[in-house]
Structures are given as C-alpha cells and as structure tokens.
Design a protein around this motif. Structure first.
Motif, short mmCIF file in Angstrom:
data_model
loop_
_atom_site.label_atom_id
_atom_site.label_comp_id
_atom_site.label_asym_id
_atom_site.label_seq_id
_atom_site.Cartn_x
_atom_site.Cartn_y
_atom_site.Cartn_z
N ILE A 21 0.84 -1.20 0.00
CA ILE A 21 0.00 0.00 0.00
C ILE A 21 0.88 1.26 0.00
CG2 ILE A 21 -1.67 1.34 1.35
CD1 ILE A 21 -2.79 -1.38 2.34
N ASN A 22 1.89 1.23 0.85
CA ASN A 22 2.81 2.39 0.91
C ASN A 22 3.56 2.58 -0.39
OD1 ASN A 22 2.10 3.05 3.55
ND2 ASN A 22 3.65 1.67 4.42
N TRP A 23 3.87 1.46 -1.06
CA TRP A 23 4.57 1.56 -2.35
C TRP A 23 3.68 2.27 -3.38
CZ3 TRP A 23 4.19 0.23 -7.45
CH2 TRP A 23 5.38 0.24 -8.20
N LEU A 24 2.39 1.92 -3.41
CA LEU A 24 1.45 2.58 -4.32
C LEU A 24 1.35 4.06 -4.01
CD1 LEU A 24 -1.45 -0.06 -4.50
CD2 LEU A 24 0.22 0.46 -6.29
N LYS A 25 1.31 4.38 -2.73
CA LYS A 25 1.23 5.79 -2.33
C LYS A 25 2.48 6.56 -2.75
CE LYS A 25 -1.79 5.17 1.69
NZ LYS A 25 -1.89 5.22 3.17
N SER A 26 3.64 5.96 -2.52
CA SER A 26 4.90 6.65 -2.84
C SER A 26 5.06 6.88 -4.32
CB SER A 26 6.08 5.85 -2.28
OG SER A 26 6.20 4.61 -2.95
N HIS A 27 4.43 6.02 -5.13
CA HIS A 27 4.52 6.17 -6.59
C HIS A 27 3.28 6.88 -7.16
CE1 HIS A 27 7.71 3.23 -5.95
NE2 HIS A 27 8.16 3.56 -7.15
N GLU A 28 2.47 7.40 -6.25
CA GLU A 28 1.30 8.20 -6.62
C GLU A 28 0.37 7.48 -7.60
OE1 GLU A 28 2.70 11.95 -8.01
OE2 GLU A 28 3.50 12.56 -6.07
N GLU A 31 -5.23 5.83 -8.59
CA GLU A 31 -6.34 5.06 -9.13
C GLU A 31 -6.21 3.58 -8.75
OE1 GLU A 31 -6.48 5.81 -13.29
OE2 GLU A 31 -7.43 7.77 -13.06
N THR A 32 -4.98 3.08 -8.80
CA THR A 32 -4.76 1.69 -8.40
C THR A 32 -5.08 1.49 -6.92
OG1 THR A 32 -2.94 1.60 -9.99
CG2 THR A 32 -3.09 -0.21 -8.41
N LEU A 33 -4.67 2.45 -6.12
CA LEU A 33 -4.95 2.41 -4.69
C LEU A 33 -6.45 2.51 -4.43
CD1 LEU A 33 -3.57 2.28 -1.92
CD2 LEU A 33 -3.50 4.77 -1.93
N SER A 34 -7.14 3.27 -5.25
CA SER A 34 -8.59 3.42 -5.11
C SER A 34 -9.31 2.10 -5.38
CB SER A 34 -9.09 4.49 -6.07
OG SER A 34 -10.49 4.59 -6.03
N ILE A 35 -8.82 1.36 -6.37
CA ILE A 35 -9.41 0.05 -6.68
C ILE A 35 -9.27 -0.89 -5.48
CG2 ILE A 35 -9.14 -2.03 -8.09
CD1 ILE A 35 -8.42 -0.16 -10.43
N PHE A 36 -8.09 -0.87 -4.86
CA PHE A 36 -7.86 -1.69 -3.68
C PHE A 36 -8.83 -1.30 -2.56
CE2 PHE A 36 -5.73 -1.70 0.52
CZ PHE A 36 -5.77 -3.07 0.76
N GLN A 37 -9.02 -0.02 -2.34
CA GLN A 37 -9.90 0.46 -1.27
C GLN A 37 -11.36 0.07 -1.55
OE1 GLN A 37 -8.78 4.58 -1.44
NE2 GLN A 37 -7.21 4.37 0.15
N GLN A 38 -11.75 0.09 -2.81
CA GLN A 38 -13.11 -0.32 -3.18
C GLN A 38 -13.31 -1.81 -2.89
OE1 GLN A 38 -13.75 0.76 -7.28
NE2 GLN A 38 -13.35 2.93 -6.90
N GLN A 39 -12.28 -2.59 -3.20
CA GLN A 39 -12.36 -4.03 -2.92
C GLN A 39 -12.50 -4.28 -1.42
OE1 GLN A 39 -8.94 -5.92 -4.67
NE2 GLN A 39 -9.73 -5.82 -6.75
N GLU A 40 -11.72 -3.56 -0.64
CA GLU A 40 -11.76 -3.73 0.82
C GLU A 40 -13.12 -3.30 1.38
OE1 GLU A 40 -9.00 -5.06 2.92
OE2 GLU A 40 -9.01 -5.79 0.85
N SER A 41 -13.69 -2.23 0.84
CA SER A 41 -15.01 -1.76 1.30
C SER A 41 -16.08 -2.81 1.00
CB SER A 41 -15.37 -0.44 0.62
OG SER A 41 -14.47 0.58 1.01
N ALA A 42 -15.99 -3.43 -0.17
CA ALA A 42 -16.96 -4.47 -0.55
C ALA A 42 -16.84 -5.68 0.38
CB ALA A 42 -16.74 -4.89 -2.00
N LYS A 43 -15.59 -6.03 0.71
CA LYS A 43 -15.37 -7.16 1.62
C LYS A 43 -15.91 -6.86 3.02
CE LYS A 43 -11.16 -8.85 -0.63
NZ LYS A 43 -9.68 -8.98 -0.49
N GLU A 44 -15.70 -5.62 3.48
CA GLU A 44 -16.19 -5.24 4.81
C GLU A 44 -17.71 -5.25 4.87
OE1 GLU A 44 -14.33 -1.54 5.77
OE2 GLU A 44 -12.31 -2.40 5.83
N ALA A 45 -18.35 -4.85 3.75
CA ALA A 45 -19.82 -4.90 3.69
C ALA A 45 -20.30 -6.35 3.74
CB ALA A 45 -20.31 -4.21 2.42
N LYS A 46 -19.60 -7.22 3.03
CA LYS A 46 -19.94 -8.64 3.04
C LYS A 46 -19.72 -9.23 4.43
CE LYS A 46 -18.78 -13.10 0.95
NZ LYS A 46 -17.87 -13.84 0.01
#
Length: 209
Positions: A21-28, A31-46
C-alpha cells in the motif's frame, strides 16, 4: 518489478500488505490504490452481512483481516471448520455461531448418510429428524431396534432396511465365527422380525438383485 505482484494480488482480490500500500502511495498510483480500497469496502460490507447471518455481531472486528471473516466465509460455503477455527469461536464466546457451524456439518453428514444408505427420498434434511440417528447407528454397525425398523418400513425405505438386515446378518455371522453360540433371544428375535415385518425378509433379496 514491484508493481506486477501488486496487480496480480488485486486481480485475485487479495488483501495488499502495508508495504505494498505504501509503495502505491509513494509512486502516486492513486487510481490503483482506489481500486484496492473499493475491494476492501466491498469485503467489509460482506463481512457485516455474514456476521448478521451467523449471529456474530457482538464481535467487534470489522476488518477482513480478522480470523472471523475467513471462518464465516467457510460457513457460508458449507465448508467444515477445522479444530483451530472451532477453538477460536469458543475463545471468543461466539456460541451461536459455533452452534450454527455444528448444524451445518450435521446436515452435510446427514445428506451423505442418506445417499449412502439409499434414503434420499426422505425429504426432511434437518439433523433433528428421527432418521438421522437411525442412519448413524447403521454407520456405526449397530443393530437397529424393532421400532427403528418399523420407522423405516412406514416410510417405505426398503433399500435402507436391506442395509440394516445385512448389517445384522454380518454381526450374527461374526459372532458364530468367533465360536460363541447365538443366544436364543438372538435367533428368536430374527425369526420374530421376519414374521412381523415381511419387508425384512424381502429386503436382502431386493438388495441382492
């Protein structure tokens, strides 16, 4: 080099490590990080839905990294829990969830026994059904009582009766081979069962055919 395994994990919807996650942030790579966060939100809802479904809402964990999430996924897929997962539920005092896990496994076992002993036409699939302990006795090689045989007869489970008769015959044969004479009660009991329940006499012939 670092991006490929990250994208592979995202494609498989696998949780990323903090380092990734930090690697994605450091390389700005926002959008890729946003996809990961969407996946995590869907899992948390499930996760929240599974907690409600399997009566585990009193557990405070909401992150999908919790052992509870994997356990509930196993239950939802009708997969048996291993020893450590059972122990974890007990440790967390999730008694209702543990009981539901037990019931799911019993239902699976009941279905397997119904298939093995040719009783699939019996519609009740609940482990509380009277047929379940009868089939468990058959599976354990125990002789069925007269009332249990009558229960099978009334429900026209002739093929299941055949298994019971063959099991009894094998037990009597084993006793005879061991050199121990059959008791009068055993021999009289088999004759009486044959007179009172003609199905018992027919069952071995049907099974042989």
């Amino acid at each position: 080099r670092q991006l490929y395994p990250i994208l592979t994990r995202l494609e498989a919807k696998t949780r990323l490590s903090n380092e990734e996650i930090n690697w994605l942030k450091s390389h700005e790579l926002v959008e890729t990080l946003s996809i990961f966060q969407q996946q995590e939100s869907a899992k948390e809802a499930k996760f929240a839905k599974l907690k409600a479904k399997y009566q585990a809402t009193k557990h405070s964990d909401s992150y999908v990294s919790s052992p509870l999430y994997q356990i509930l996924q196993h239950l939802d897929a009708s997969q048996p829990l291993n020893v450590s997962e059972r122990h974890w539920l007990k440790e967390q005092e999730l008694g209702e969830t543990f009981d539901m896990a037990q019931e799911i496994e019993q239902k699976q076992h009941f279905a397997e026994l119904k298939k093995k002993y040719k009783a699939t036409q019996y519609e009740d699939s609940s482990p509380s059904s009277h047929l379940y302990p009868v089939l468990k006795r058959l599976e354990a090689g125990n002789q069925l009582s007269e009332s249990e045989l009558n229960f099978l007869k009334k429900r026209k489970l002739t093929d299941t009766i055949a298994f019971a008769v063959l099991s009894t015959a094998a037990s009597l044969k084993s006793t005879a081979k061991s050199g121990n004479p059959l008791s009068k009660a055993e021999t009289d009991g088999q004759k009486q069962k044959g007179r009172e329940n003609p199905t018992i006499t027919v069952a071995p012939k049907k099974h042989f055919a």
